[in-house]
Design an enzyme around this catalytic site. Sequence first.
Site, PDB file in Angstrom:
ATOM      1  N   LYS A 207     -20.141 -74.379   6.663  1.00 14.70           N
ATOM      2  CA  LYS A 207     -19.234 -75.425   6.190  1.00 14.70           C
ATOM      3  C   LYS A 207     -19.618 -76.733   6.872  1.00 14.70           C
ATOM      4  CE  LYS A 207     -14.315 -76.572   5.668  1.00 14.70           C
ATOM      5  NZ  LYS A 207     -12.931 -76.106   5.930  1.00 14.70           N
ATOM      6  N   LYS A 260     -20.370 -74.331   1.835  1.00  9.48           N
ATOM      7  CA  LYS A 260     -19.465 -75.393   1.380  1.00  9.48           C
ATOM      8  C   LYS A 260     -19.894 -76.699   2.022  1.00  9.48           C
ATOM      9  CE  LYS A 260     -14.560 -76.704   1.444  1.00  9.48           C
ATOM     10  NZ  LYS A 260     -13.195 -76.330   1.862  1.00  9.48           N
TER      11      LYS A 260
END
Length: 338
Positions: A207, A260
């Site tokens: 992330k 992400k």
Amino acid sequence: MTSFHPLDALRMSPGPKRPRRLRRTATLRELVRETTLDPADLVYPLFVVPGEDVRNPVSSMPGVDQISVDRLAGEARELTALGVKAVLLFGIPGAKDAQGSESYADDGVVQHAIRALKDASPELALITDVCMCEYTDHGHCGLLDSEGYVLNDETLEVLGRIAVSHAEAGADVVAPSGMIDGMVGAIRGALDAEGLQGVAILSYAVKYASAFYGPFREAAEGAPAFGDRRSHQLDPGNAREALREVALDVEEGADALMVKPALGYLDVVRAVRERFPELPLAAYNVSGEYAMLKAAGANGWLDERSAVLEVLTGIRRAGADLVVTYHAKDAAAWLQSG
């Protein structure tokens, strides 16, 4: 002097190389398509709030709403009819504190949402976000020290409590998203200690500290009150570090992995797919990516349907098995209509 035409080389070869032959008709193109997109490949995020009969539009994400638990049954029916088989749940609590205590409350908004969705649509796979940012009054992903730094090991105990509360409510998959070191191992240990070995962990293993989360912070009401999240989320310039993070989560027992955002990091999606082919891989087509296409479509700068399906196909082509996307409803309807 004999003149030479470029086509002479083709005429002299055993046969012209014409890849276009398999692109001549729609049927042929579909027959040899390497990457497909199906509603079952999509995961739809839901933002759940307290109250009754609530549907609050998110201004920066047209088509996305905050909704109350009593309206989830209708969402479940719509998604099932569209062929979307999974949702990712985010909760916005009625009250916040420094410890994010509503995140693991038995009567918390996500816990209520899980039970309501299981009653309404038992076949829908329920994935829950496990993080503290929506629940803390400071908006950070964990407990803080006196200097405002996110405490790592102290936060792990809270993440375990959140995951257990979600699992006991009926979650199929818990998805830790805070990029806290050791989060997968701590959650796996907490779940197993409570006899919840059947609950899977989808780790946000990669992330990035991205500029594309802005609209999400409106939707989830989880923007940091001060500072940022660069002390624990990945630097956008790093790919090798991402693979190290994934390796650690795999070692700790992650059942599936997430990258992400998606669009700016398709090289990372591909690298994770190649390095860890044995685990399911998701990519999160995040709020800023969604908002850009919605704005461009609304202004007539591109064809929204074609652009959305192309983007989602590109994420799948990079190696994602699943795509978490706010486009899921529209994309599924378009795919069904042919």
